[in-house]
Structure formats: C-alpha cells, structure tokens
Write a protein that holds these residues in place. Sequence first.
Motif, PDB file in Angstrom:
ATOM      1  N   SER A 159     -21.497   7.492   1.580  1.00 53.82           N
ATOM      2  CA  SER A 159     -23.166   7.359   2.389  1.00 53.82           C
ATOM      3  C   SER A 159     -23.600   8.370   1.723  1.00 53.82           C
ATOM      4  N   GLY A 160     -23.864   8.781   1.070  1.00 57.92           N
ATOM      5  CA  GLY A 160     -24.055  10.471   0.255  1.00 57.92           C
ATOM      6  C   GLY A 160     -24.493  11.370   1.438  1.00 57.92           C
ATOM      7  N   GLU A 161     -24.026  11.065   2.358  1.00 58.36           N
ATOM      8  CA  GLU A 161     -23.900  12.407   3.804  1.00 58.36           C
ATOM      9  C   GLU A 161     -23.162  13.246   3.678  1.00 58.36           C
ATOM     10  N   ARG A 162     -22.109  13.077   3.115  1.00 60.05           N
ATOM     11  CA  ARG A 162     -20.705  14.180   3.274  1.00 60.05           C
ATOM     12  C   ARG A 162     -19.887  14.048   1.460  1.00 60.05           C
ATOM     13  N   VAL A 163     -19.247  14.737   2.047  1.00 64.13           N
ATOM     14  CA  VAL A 163     -18.037  14.801   0.710  1.00 64.13           C
ATOM     15  C   VAL A 163     -16.891  14.486   1.499  1.00 64.13           C
ATOM     16  N   MET A 164     -15.765  14.062   0.501  1.00 64.80           N
ATOM     17  CA  MET A 164     -14.537  14.491   0.765  1.00 64.80           C
ATOM     18  C   MET A 164     -13.897  14.827   0.019  1.00 64.80           C
ATOM     19  N   VAL A 165     -12.786  15.959   0.709  1.00 65.50           N
ATOM     20  CA  VAL A 165     -11.516  16.596  -0.005  1.00 65.50           C
ATOM     21  C   VAL A 165     -10.570  16.317  -0.155  1.00 65.50           C
ATOM     22  N   CYS A 166      -9.834  16.344  -0.887  1.00 68.55           N
ATOM     23  CA  CYS A 166      -8.420  15.789  -1.409  1.00 68.55           C
ATOM     24  C   CYS A 166      -7.242  17.307  -1.548  1.00 68.55           C
ATOM     25  N   ASP A 167      -6.892  18.181  -0.075  1.00 71.36           N
ATOM     26  CA  ASP A 167      -6.177  19.030  -0.860  1.00 71.36           C
ATOM     27  C   ASP A 167      -4.231  18.726  -0.448  1.00 71.36           C
ATOM     28  N   LEU A 168      -4.190  18.668  -1.601  1.00 72.41           N
ATOM     29  CA  LEU A 168      -2.885  18.850  -1.890  1.00 72.41           C
ATOM     30  C   LEU A 168      -1.893  19.579  -0.772  1.00 72.41           C
ATOM     31  N   GLU A 226     -17.967   3.502   6.741  1.00 73.13           N
ATOM     32  CA  GLU A 226     -19.579   5.114   6.786  1.00 73.13           C
ATOM     33  C   GLU A 226     -19.720   5.149   7.756  1.00 73.13           C
ATOM     34  N   THR A 227     -19.695   4.786   8.071  1.00 69.43           N
ATOM     35  CA  THR A 227     -20.861   5.142   9.491  1.00 69.43           C
ATOM     36  C   THR A 227     -20.177   6.130   9.597  1.00 69.43           C
ATOM     37  N   PHE A 228     -19.884   6.397  10.605  1.00 68.56           N
ATOM     38  CA  PHE A 228     -18.859   7.703  11.058  1.00 68.56           C
ATOM     39  C   PHE A 228     -17.754   8.990  10.143  1.00 68.56           C
ATOM     40  N   GLY A 229     -18.079   8.396   9.170  1.00 71.88           N
ATOM     41  CA  GLY A 229     -17.385   8.913   7.872  1.00 71.88           C
ATOM     42  C   GLY A 229     -15.612   9.017   8.762  1.00 71.88           C
ATOM     43  N   ASP A 230     -14.341   8.290   7.847  1.00 73.74           N
ATOM     44  CA  ASP A 230     -13.484   8.636   8.942  1.00 73.74           C
ATOM     45  C   ASP A 230     -12.867   7.251   7.498  1.00 73.74           C
ATOM     46  N   LEU A 231     -11.353   8.245   7.589  1.00 74.34           N
ATOM     47  CA  LEU A 231     -10.516   6.894   6.504  1.00 74.34           C
ATOM     48  C   LEU A 231      -9.132   6.249   8.262  1.00 74.34           C
ATOM     49  N   ASN A 232      -8.947   4.831   7.606  1.00 78.24           N
ATOM     50  CA  ASN A 232      -8.603   5.070   8.360  1.00 78.24           C
ATOM     51  C   ASN A 232      -7.096   4.301   7.067  1.00 78.24           C
ATOM     52  N   ILE A 233      -5.743   4.354   7.739  1.00 80.42           N
ATOM     53  CA  ILE A 233      -4.530   4.562   6.431  1.00 80.42           C
ATOM     54  C   ILE A 233      -4.113   2.702   6.746  1.00 80.42           C
ATOM     55  N   LEU A 234      -4.160   2.356   6.139  1.00 81.12           N
ATOM     56  CA  LEU A 234      -3.632   0.750   5.146  1.00 81.12           C
ATOM     57  C   LEU A 234      -2.796   0.175   5.604  1.00 81.12           C
ATOM     58  N   GLN A 235      -1.981   1.218   3.950  1.00 83.20           N
ATOM     59  CA  GLN A 235      -0.929   0.914   3.087  1.00 83.20           C
ATOM     60  C   GLN A 235      -0.384   2.428   2.112  1.00 83.20           C
ATOM     61  N   HIS A 236       0.436   2.595   2.227  1.00 85.15           N
ATOM     62  CA  HIS A 236       0.738   3.893   1.076  1.00 85.15           C
ATOM     63  C   HIS A 236       2.141   2.829   0.407  1.00 85.15           C
ATOM     64  N   ILE A 237       1.525   3.101  -1.149  1.00 83.44           N
ATOM     65  CA  ILE A 237       2.636   2.551  -2.051  1.00 83.44           C
ATOM     66  C   ILE A 237       2.457   3.393  -3.377  1.00 83.44           C
ATOM     67  N   PRO A 238       4.172   3.474  -3.867  1.00 86.84           N
ATOM     68  CA  PRO A 238       5.303   3.994  -4.360  1.00 86.84           C
ATOM     69  C   PRO A 238       4.395   3.417  -6.294  1.00 86.84           C
ATOM     70  N   THR A 239       3.952   4.802  -6.628  1.00 86.74           N
ATOM     71  CA  THR A 239       2.930   5.132  -7.924  1.00 86.74           C
ATOM     72  C   THR A 239       4.483   4.368  -9.002  1.00 86.74           C
ATOM     73  N   LEU A 240       6.039   4.226  -8.546  1.00 85.49           N
ATOM     74  CA  LEU A 240       7.106   4.679 -10.099  1.00 85.49           C
ATOM     75  C   LEU A 240       7.880   3.128  -9.795  1.00 85.49           C
ATOM     76  N   PRO A 241       8.317   2.908 -10.878  1.00 86.94           N
ATOM     77  CA  PRO A 241       9.301   1.180 -10.169  1.00 86.94           C
ATOM     78  C   PRO A 241      10.337   1.657  -9.578  1.00 86.94           C
ATOM     79  N   GLU A 242      10.746   0.171  -8.524  1.00 87.31           N
ATOM     80  CA  GLU A 242      11.899   0.464  -7.567  1.00 87.31           C
ATOM     81  C   GLU A 242      12.656   1.245  -7.714  1.00 87.31           C
ATOM     82  N   HIS A 243      13.831   0.779  -8.567  1.00 91.68           N
ATOM     83  CA  HIS A 243      15.161   1.680  -9.585  1.00 91.68           C
ATOM     84  C   HIS A 243      15.391   3.068 -10.253  1.00 91.68           C
ATOM     85  N   TYR A 244      13.712   3.374  -9.696  1.00 89.71           N
ATOM     86  CA  TYR A 244      13.351   4.380 -11.393  1.00 89.71           C
ATOM     87  C   TYR A 244      13.561   5.672 -10.623  1.00 89.71           C
TER      88      TYR A 244
END
Length: 349
Positions: A159-168, A226-244
Amino acid sequence: MERSDQVLFFVGTYSPEGEEALFLCTLNLAGGEMRTLEGTKGIENPSYLALNGAGTILYAVSEKDAGEIHAYSVDPGTKALTSLGGQSTGGGSPCYVSISQKEDYIFVSNYSGGNVNVFPVNSDGSLQEMSSQVRHTGQGVREDRQDAPHPHSIIPDSSGERVMVCDLGLDQIIFYRMEGGLLTTHREVNLPPGSGPRHLALHPSGKWVYSINELNNTVTVFTNDETFGDLNILQHIPTLPEHYIAGSDDTAADIHISSCGRFLYASNRGHDSIVLFTIDDSSGLLTAADWQTSGGRNPRNFAIFNNIMLVANQSSGTITSFIIDADNGRLIPTGNELGVSAPVCIKFL
C-alpha cells in the motif's frame, strides 16, 4: 559503458573501512561471466544496499557497533560512486535498508540495536537527520539467538502507507504506519516460536507475502490484507530437503520471487544451496521442486535479473551465476564465478 549484452551490479561486503568494500561489477547476460570494474573505500561492512528507481543514488548500511547509513550518487556515465555523507542509525549492526515508494524516506533496521529508523531524503539523495526511531522490547525462546529483539529487515508494504519489520528475536512481523516521517505501531503478526523471521518477498500480484525464517529453515506463506495491513498464515514449508539432518550451521538467509510470479527461491547456509519452490497461481501455496548447490560456502544474499541469478557466497568469497530455466524455474550453473572478499549483498543497476 553499458552494452545490451551486459548489465551492471553493485556488491556490498564485510570489509574494513580502509579497504575497498563496495564494488561495481558487470555481468555478461549471454554466458554469465562477471568482472569487477571499480571498488570504493571509506565505509565499513556495507552489508546491505538499496538503489533508487532511476539508479542514480545508492544507499548502504555500515554494519558496525555504532551503525551508520551512507548515501552515494551514481555517475550517469561511469557509474562510479561519490559519497553524499551519512547519518548515525542510533543502533548497532544495521543490516537492512529500503526506500519508500515515493523515494522521500529511507528505512533502516538495526540488528543488535533492536531498533528501526526513518531518514528523510533531500532532493539530491542525501539524508537528513533521523525523523523517527522505534525500539523493540522482549525476547524469544532461543537463548542463543533470541535473548533480545533483532530487527532484520524493514520494507514498505504494497500500500505504501505502512512498513513491515521482520524481528528475528521476537518471532514477529511488525507493521508500522508511516505518517509524516514518523512510525507508529499498527499490528504484530506472530510466527511459531524459534522461527526467526529474516526477510520478506511480496508476490507481484500483491495477494501473498512470503517470509524466510532463519532459525528453523522455513518459508511462511501469508495472504496479504492490504486494506487493513495484516498478514494471515497459510503455510509453513521447510527450505531443506526432507531427509537432510540440519546442524547448527544451517540457517536460511534470503528470499526472492521471479518476475513472472511462478517461482520462489531461498538460500540455505550450511546446506549451501538455493531451493526452488513453485507457486500455485490460485492459492499462493508453495511446493518444493529442486535444490541447487550455490557453488560456494554460506550463500547469503542473491539477486535475479531477467533469466540470470547471482549468488553471494560469503564464506568462500565468490559470486556465482546461474541461468534460470524459463519453463520450470530450475537453476543451471554457468560455471562462472567472481572473486570478491566476503560478498553479502548484490543489487542490479
């Protein structure tokens, strides 16, 4: 200087102030060969970069205990950098810089300082004194990495009206409203404990947002409200191979989406790979399709230009190039690499 078969890019590194730390390089689009054209001294550890839309101003954080943000003009002909000065970030280890949609403000996140900043931009691209600073509080579940807040990235939302900060450190993505150069808290989005959200990628459609989570090696898929400035979780998926079996050195780093919106890529340090996900065009959900070795150690940042990907392998001091298969998104090594000391950020001109 520029030719139709060549594209220029800047590289930020971990280098002392007295050494060349920012590099201007060229890439051959046909074969993936790279060359260094010029180096710039006078800044310590320029670990993240941002270019304005016209490619005339480069911003670079100086990731050190007393953090700084620097501005440079880019010569229209030679593309050489001229310093426009810098400002203190009021916090340690700034590790991300981004630009507002109107290019009138610069945003910085300070990893060890636990704070985020706003800097107004002058007409020549130089920076005014800080107009806003927000300091995070709290901690996460990992005593070794989450004993305090660690803002790792800050980007404008669609939207350009907000910023999003990832806090590890807090396992949160925090929305701030941006009004008149001031940040005010809008909303917090919680991720699973120990995730460590690091960077974000926004889908070209605007429908979905994806976070790369450093500590548990996953990507989280969100619907983007975008209208309300929110994120809703759909999925978590690993970045590494299954058997690693992941070890302590395995941490996820960067995330980008192809311009066509069909493919998402993420970098794995330790496993030293780039993972390819296909994006479902109706749901935004991800399916892991391939893992390609990065051609070096600890792939940090990477960048995409048309059908070429460049990967910054921090620990091996190399940048490697890959051709992206237009049909399936898979990475094809070109066999070319460029030696650069501790490369950590790539930005195409």
